[in-house]
Design an enzyme around this catalytic site. Structure first.
Site, mmCIF file in Angstrom:
data_model
loop_
_atom_site.group_PDB
_atom_site.id
_atom_site.type_symbol
_atom_site.label_atom_id
_atom_site.label_comp_id
_atom_site.label_asym_id
_atom_site.label_seq_id
_atom_site.Cartn_x
_atom_site.Cartn_y
_atom_site.Cartn_z
ATOM 1 N N PHE A 99 -35.715 -74.642 -0.438
ATOM 2 C CA PHE A 99 -35.146 -73.338 -0.877
ATOM 3 C C PHE A 99 -34.922 -72.757 0.380
ATOM 4 C CE2 PHE A 99 -38.887 -74.439 -3.627
ATOM 5 C CZ PHE A 99 -37.908 -74.543 -4.701
ATOM 6 N N GLU A 159 -27.888 -70.796 -5.715
ATOM 7 C CA GLU A 159 -28.294 -69.196 -5.287
ATOM 8 C C GLU A 159 -28.241 -68.361 -6.390
ATOM 9 O OE1 GLU A 159 -28.762 -69.158 -0.471
ATOM 10 O OE2 GLU A 159 -26.745 -69.678 -1.330
ATOM 11 N N ARG A 164 -25.309 -60.908 5.311
ATOM 12 C CA ARG A 164 -25.236 -61.015 3.940
ATOM 13 C C ARG A 164 -25.794 -59.993 3.197
ATOM 14 N NH1 ARG A 164 -22.845 -65.117 0.350
ATOM 15 N NH2 ARG A 164 -22.479 -67.036 1.822
#
Length: 778
Positions: free
Chosen positions: A229, A713, A311
């Site tokens: 992850f 994602e 991001r």
């Protein structure tokens, strides 16, 4: 047909039967030593004394590793050289930081021996919170400011204006397989490292520079991980390097495996954000101007925080056109563990800010939040992001229409309203939120991949590439691509462990780009081999190229039909190479990091979710009772795998938003470092009704395998609908309830604006009402 059909995960049966081999399952080589990392007891302190002489004298101890044992560089940072020492030097910067490592015959002996160290510290005041870091202007990298249009003018002239704030907590990766590395020394300074990592090439490079040997002297291998992850993109490097140092010094194999408590103390988390927003809008709810201030807790070192925070800036729009927008992003340095990549990589935090703002707008105007979302979506006349990329294949309006119809959103919203009007102690909420996530590494140079395919004389195919398998189904999808190109059965393609010895200089398996990159590289290698075989058949059988077809483990050559094995045997006899490398670099992308303008993403993945919740306002307890998801994966390579990823991503996102609370005490110690204190979603937390569908998207065209899209994602962000539904439930009698993340039952109960509803409830007799609550909560 090997693609666009459901195939089982290549490890599924082995995992169910307990036969899938992970690093800790490998037989330990003779003489294997075990390594324990001693950790700092302070969040911020100067090291005054470090006497380890008694540690090395304890039973079973072979040696103690310190900075003095490092032949090469003392740094394991992935981006900013010098800010992440293997062991603390002079100062400790977070509670849990590695001080030294004990190498012993068994882990129990190593752990016991560490208690005999004699260390003295001068405790210093730590910076533990974002507010403290902002006050002291403590940053790991400089702030970033991005804007478009004139948001100040737009805000001052907007018919309506609201300001708000939301805090999101971090999240532990809580992978089932913890951090682990096994290092075996070889001859001439070589080192073989089995490492649970998403990034074998980075582990190779950093271990080589720590050992002061060439990269080619270090081989890193991983067959599968038990989850990652993002937590094994950079974090695995430290443990691989320490295991390699132990093997280098002792000339014996060395294993370093963290237990759960140590893993949670030492490794980085999802970044916590504090987001302030100032939004101006008209009567329809359309945003005229908006300003965000994103403050990010990064921990003591930079790690990937710059890219993660970027991001958040990229995706502050989610799926909405923001004509006048400004974003300030502060990357705060704190005396906590260095936060790192986590599924979504800053996108979830960026998106939740705009979704919270739009919900405020809807509540202010008395509108259905979906109506406000619709008027703000990108459209053909408003189709450029604030970072300069044109939005293409924007199917969200159609996707939302389809989802609302199949999930009966309008009818259910009215039913929720009726329920709330007739129930005293329970409140329901329902919300729809979309997702639009750009797919690619935002650092352009990382968008490359390699593959190697070998065909053996019997027609069997060995596939290797730089991607790593962490349960997401990458390996089976890439194998499907290779089988499709040769039109052979999938079981003919043998999946092999990822190793730096076969495919060099690979990027991490991250950013949802694993299949896009490695699948295209493998396809390139397969096409090279296929063209060689076609050319051989043309010459040997004197037929035209168009008369040669690969069909169902056979090859039709003119009027003849031979087995695939027969053609391979012929190629071997004719001395045709049956080995090929493949390579892929993502086309069309470019980005100016300074100007923050360009096309960082090859495409966008879209989706939407409707979540319905019920809240007990007497206790704060709640249930997610139904979820409906419609998600765009282009043309799915493997629908079963994709649906599994969507469900898993949603549940993990739900955990971040609701139950997974990281808590540090006032001295900087993480107190939620085990399953007893840190709650990930359990089976019982899965919504009783969870409908997941894939959106058919035949118009999508991009340089991806058979026009498929990433799925790792984006589904995580669909869980924002759960958070929004909880706010909707609380908003039935309350204007703009404030609900930070995670929305634990305690937070829901203590929402300031709910005080009037719940005051005095402890003295209220729970008779028939308790039966009503139990029935609905079930």
């Amino acid at each position: 047909m090997n693609v666009h059909v459901s195939k089982s995960h290549d490890s599924a049966a082995k995992q169910v039967c307990g036969e899938a081999v992970y690093i800790d399952d490998l037989p330990e080589p003779r003489g294997t030593l075990h390594v324990y990392i001693a950790q700092s007891p302070h969040a911020h302190a100067q090291i005054l004394k470090c006497d380890l002489s008694e540690v090395g004298k304890q039973p079973g101890v072979i040696t103690v590793l310190t900075l003095d044992d490092i032949p090469g560089q003392h740094d394991i940072s992935c981006v900013h050289a010098g800010d992440e020492p293997i062991f603390a030097k002079d100062y400790v910067q977070f509670a849990g930081q590695a001080l030294y490592a004990v190498v012993a015959e068994n882990i129990a002996a190593a752990r016991r021996a560490s208690a005999f160290s004699k260390m003295e510290f001068k405790v210093l005041a730590p910076i533990l919170t974002i507010d403290q870091a902002m006050e002291q202007q403590s940053f790991v990298v400089p702030p970033r400011r991005v804007s478009r249009g004139d948001p100040d003018h737009a805000l001052s002239h907007a018919p309506h204006r609201l300001q708000g704030h939301i805090t999101t907590g971090g999240q532990d990766h809580f992978y089932l397989e913890g951090q682990i590395s096994l290092a075996e020394p070889g001859e001439d300074g070589e080192m073989l490292i089995y490492c649970s990592t998403q990034n074998p090439s980075e582990v190779q490079n950093i271990c080589a520079r720590v050992l002061d040997v060439p990269d080619a002297a270090v081989k890193v291998q991983v067959r599968r991980m038990g989850g990652a992850f993002g937590g094994k993109e950079t974090q695995a490097t430290q443990f691989a390097a320490i295991a390699a140092l132990a093997a280098h010094k002792t000339k014996r194999p060395a294993k370093l495996r963290l237990d759960r408590d140590d893993d949670m103390r030492i490794t980085g988390k999802r970044h916590a954000f504090v987001i302030d927003y100032d939004v101006g809008f008209d009567q329809s709810g359309r945003i005229q101007g908006i300003k965000f201030v994103q403050k990010v807790r990064c921990g003591y070192a930079a790690d990937l925080s710059g890219a993660v925070a970027d991001r958040g800036v990229f995706h502050c729009d989610n799926a909405y056109f923001l004509e006048n927008v400004a974003v300030e992003s502060y990357r705060c340095k704190t005396n906590t563990v260095s936060d790192t990549a986590f599924r979504g990589f800053g996108s979830p935090q960026g998106m939740i800010g705009i979704e919270r703002a739009l919900l405020d707008v809807a509540h202010f105007l008395g509108k259905d939040p979906l109506e406000v979302r619709r008027v703000n979506l990108y459209d053909p006349d408003r189709a450029q992001t604030h970072y300069g990329q044109s939005v293409s294949n924007f199917i969200l309006p159609e996707l939302i229409d389809q989802l609302t119809e199949q999930a009966a959103y309008t009818e259910r919203r009215q039913a929720v309203k009726t329920f709330n009007e007739t129930n005293k102690f329970l409140r329901k909420g329902i919300a729809l939120t979309p997702v639009m996530m750009g797919i690619c590494f935002s650092r352009t140079h990382l968008n490359q991949a390699g593959a190697l395919i070998n065909i053996y004389k019997d027609g069997s195919i060995a596939l290797n590439h730089g991607g790593t398998e962490m349960g997401q189904g990458l390996f089976v999808k890439v194998a499907q691509i290779v089988a499709q190109e040769f039109d052979v059965s999938l079981d003919r393609v043998r999946i092999t462990a990822t190793t730096t010895e076969k495919v060099p200089n690979t990027s991490a398996t991250a950013s949802s780009a694993g299949v896009d990159l490695n699948g295209m590289a493998a396809r390139d290698a397969a096409l090279k081999l296929k063209n060689r075989l076609i050319n051989l058949a043309m010459q040997h059988y004197a037929v035209a190229k168009e008369d040669i077809h690969f069909i169902n483990d056979h090859v039709e050559i003119g009027a003849q039909r031979i087995s695939f094995e027969k053609l391979i045997e012929l190629a071997y006899l004719e001395r045709i190479s049956l080995s090929a490398t493949g390579f892929f670099r993502t086309p069309e992308i470019h980005f100016d990091q300074v100007a923050f303008q360009g096309r960082p993403f090859l495409y966008f993945a879209y989706g939407a979710a409707i979540s319905e919740v019920v809240v007990d306002i007497l206790t704060g307890e709640y249930r997610v009772i139904r979820v409906d998801v419609l998600h765009d994966v282009g043309r799915s390579l493997n629908p079963a795998i994709d649906i599994g990823q969507i469900e898993g991503g949603f549940i993990q996102g739900m955990g971040w938003l609701t139950t997974e609370e990281l808590w540090w005490d006032e001295s900087g110690h993480l107190r939620t470092h085990a399953p007893s204190t840190y709650k990930i979603p359990a089976i019982s937390d899965r919504p009783a009704i969870m409908n997941i569908s894939l959106m058919d998207n035949p118009s999508f065209r991009a340089a991806t395998p058979y026009f498929s899209k990433a799925v790792g994602e984006p589904p995580l962000m669909l869980a924002i609908s759960v958070h929004q539904a909880l706010i909707e439930a609380l908003a039935f009698n309350v204007a703009r309830p404030s609900l930070d993340v995670p929305a634990t039952p305690e937070r829901i109960l203590l929402v300031d604006s709910m005080d009037g509803l719940v005051r005095g409830h402890c003295a209220r007799p729970l008779g028939p009402a308790s039966d009503e609550i139990s029935a609905v909560m079930r």
